[in-house]
Design a protein around this motif. Structure first.
Motif: not given
Length: 315
Positions: A156, A129, A152, A127
């Motif tokens: 979302r 950021v 990320t 993952v």
């Protein structure tokens, strides 16, 4: 060699459009394998034909022919075009080798850089950021297990069920070694310009293959279609992503969503069935003829050299 050697260079002009038409109606996995095999076989055969032309031309140069203890005058395939064709073929081979090397080195560097960026991750999921939504399947080096790279922002943009579809899609890419299909298609496209026409349908077939695996994994085709569509609408292509790795947002997404929803275009089965079989037979014939012509041309050149060597020994 005079005639057979040219066929592998000309057959892709017919085989590539035929392959594109054949694979439209095939299941995604079969379509991907068909396009991949066609790309590799046609590329190898056309390269082999250029090699035969280059060797035949080189043997018309007396110092080179002397290395084989033969005289160019003894070769039975000698014509006024043999030497120019050989020089042209040698130049094309050199250009293809350079182009293939550039593609291979660039891909290796991009995958290595992406792998280094994902080294801190544990497990299959890396993952990042990042406020840019993206996801792709990053293959592991030297047969090691690959990773799913996702930002990320992409996580979302999807709910929990849709994320499962995304992960299942990328797992299918990794399990099926789909990056190898794409790498082969781009490498062989450097060997013959017509083979570039197989890259787009191959990318689509690989994405459809992964779509079907993801839909089966979650047990809901509507959910899979919705997740793929949402991910594609949100996605951007980051600079860190290798160009020859697959991802859920690649290819013609509207067609993929329509196929998952069962609204893709289909033709009448009865009348088109025999036509599809005829087109498939034509494709198989093209591939067989290309391979046979390459082998025949190489065999003719070898026989010509052996006869010339025997004649030189007699003299």
């Amino acid at each position: 060699m005079k005639f057979a050697v040219w066929l592998p260079l000309l057959i892709p002009l017919l085989a590539v459009p035929v392959a594109r038409r054949v694979t439209v109606r095939l299941p995604p996995r079969a379509a991907a394998w068909t396009l991949g095999v066609c790309s590799v076989l046609l590329g190898v055969c056309s390269t082999g034909a250029l090699g035969v032309l280059a060797v035949g031309g080189a043997l018309q140069i007396t110092p080179i022919a002397a290395l084989e203890d033969i005289s160019p005058r003894l070769l039975d395939d000698r014509t006024q075009l043999t030497l120019p064709a050989g020089i042209l073929a040698a130049g094309l081979l050199a250009g293809a080798a350079v182009s293939a090397g550039v593609v291979a080195v660039r891909h290796w560097r991009e995958v290595r850089a992406a792998g280094q960026a994902a080294e801190d991750a544990s497990g299959e999921l890396a993952v990042h950021v990042d406020e840019r939504p993206y996801a792709y399947a990053l293959p592991g080096p030297f047969g090691r297990r690959g990773r799913i790279v996702v930002s990320t922002a992409m996580l979302r943009s999807l709910n929990a069920e849709e994320r499962e579809v995304l992960f299942a899609h990328e797992r299918a890419h990794l399990a099926g070694k789909h990056h190898l299909f794409l790498s082969c298609a781009h490498l062989t496209a450097t060997l013959h310009p017509m083979l570039r026409g197989l890259r787009e349908p191959l990318t689509y077939a690989l994405e459809r293959w992964a779509d079907e695996v993801a839909a089966e994994a979650v047990g809901d085709r509507q959910l899979a279609a919705r997740a793929i569509g949402k991910a594609a609408l949100a996605a951007v292509v980051p600079a860190s992503r290798p160009r020859l790795v697959p991802g859920a947002t690649c290819g013609p997404v509207p067609r993929r969503v329509a196929a998952l929803m069962g609204t893709g275009t289909t033709g009448p089965a009865g009348r088109c069935g025999s036509r599809r079989r005829l087109v498939a037979a034509l494709l198989i014939s093209c591939l067989a003829l290309s391979a046979a012509s390459t082998l025949h041309a190489a065999s003719e050149l070898h026989s010509s050299v052996e006869i010339a060597e025997s004649s030189s020994g007699v003299r």
